[in-house]
Design an enzyme around this catalytic site. Structure first.
Site, short mmCIF file in Angstrom:
data_model
loop_
_atom_site.label_atom_id
_atom_site.label_comp_id
_atom_site.label_asym_id
_atom_site.label_seq_id
_atom_site.Cartn_x
_atom_site.Cartn_y
_atom_site.Cartn_z
N GLY A 30 0.83 -1.20 0.00
CA GLY A 30 0.00 0.00 0.00
C GLY A 30 0.86 1.25 0.00
N ASP B 183 2.31 -1.76 -4.63
CA ASP B 183 0.99 -1.16 -4.85
C ASP B 183 0.64 -1.32 -6.32
OD1 ASP B 183 -1.26 0.70 -5.02
OD2 ASP B 183 -0.52 1.59 -3.17
N GLY C 95 -5.48 2.54 -6.79
CA GLY C 95 -6.35 2.99 -5.70
C GLY C 95 -7.14 1.83 -5.11
N HIS D 158 -1.59 -1.10 9.74
CA HIS D 158 -2.15 0.25 9.95
C HIS D 158 -3.68 0.21 10.02
CE1 HIS D 158 -2.53 4.72 8.78
NE2 HIS D 158 -2.13 4.64 10.03
N ASP D 159 -4.24 1.22 10.66
CA ASP D 159 -5.69 1.42 10.76
C ASP D 159 -6.38 0.39 11.64
OD1 ASP D 159 -5.75 3.73 8.95
OD2 ASP D 159 -5.24 2.29 7.40
N HIS E 166 -8.55 -2.28 2.46
CA HIS E 166 -9.11 -2.39 3.81
C HIS E 166 -10.34 -3.30 3.89
CE1 HIS E 166 -6.11 0.43 4.70
NE2 HIS E 166 -6.65 0.96 5.78
MG MG Z 1 -3.64 3.28 6.27
#
Ligand code: MG
Length: 206
Positions: free
Chosen positions: A41, A66, A70, A164-165, A139
């Site tokens: 990502g 990546d 998107g 992450h997240d 995600h």
């Molecule tokens: Mg993130």
């Protein structure tokens, strides 16, 4: 020591908090002694600058994956769509030109190896042990768990898995990264290290 100014990094589009970035940098310094680092990502390269700077100091390598089209939520009409990153000639999102500009701007072209592909495609022939894997790609649960299943096995004993997240409270954000974080813990192969905001840090058993 990070060699770039916070204002410089703030010009790079992205969703990484500065304190998370600093933590990413600090862990990367430790991980780079164990092997090269891989991130999933890249987007416009914000996290790449933090990790890449650490790799550069350690004369290591950052592989940055990546497809640059998107993720789900960045498509036209979706919540995180950015028209500046849309290629109106091909009718696709295309973050790769901006990503390359970031690498050049931060002098990371001899440290970062961009891999323009879906993560599972890049993983098919992968055989290099990694000091750290940073998962910050799609995600959805399918995307995040695929990233975990493809890459966690390549982390060396004592190496790091960062995600992450992470939102333990479902009212604060999507649950897929947290589900994958728990999946990694339940495997028994990883143990928890202190989290920084939404940056989850796991370490592989030595
Ligand atoms: Mg993130």
């Amino acid at each position: 020591m990070m060699k770039f100014h916070p204002e410089q990094i703030n010009q790079v589009k992205g969703f990484l908090d500065p304190e998370e970035g600093k933590h990413l940098f600090d862990i990367s310094l430790l991980a780079a002694d164990l092997g090269p680092i891989l991130e999933i990502g890249s987007y416009c390269g914000k996290s790449t600058v933090y990790i890449g700077q650490a790799c550069k100091e350690k004369n290591s390598t950052l592989f940055s994956i990546d497809h640059h089209r998107g993720s789900e939520e960045q498509q036209p009409g979706e919540e995180y769509f950015d028209p500046e990153l849309y290629d109106y000639k091909s009718f696709h999102m295309d973050t790769f030109p901006v990503f390359r500009k970031t690498l050049s701007l931060f002098d990371l072209e001899d440290t970062v190896v961009p891999i323009v592909a879906k993560s599972w495609v890049a993983a098919k022939s992968w055989a290099t042990p990694l000091g750290m894997v940073f998962i910050d790609g799609g995600h959805s649960y399918e995307a995040a768990s695929t990233d975990y299943n493809c890459w966690a096995r390549h982390i060396v004993p004592g190496g790091y898995l960062l995600i992450h997240d992470i939102f333990p409270d479902p009212t604060k954000g999507g649950q897929a990264p947290y589900e994958v974080y728990k999946l990694a813990l339940s495997s028994g192969e990883f143990f928890e290290q202190p989290m920084m905001k939404t940056l989850g840090v796991l370490r592989k058993q030595g």
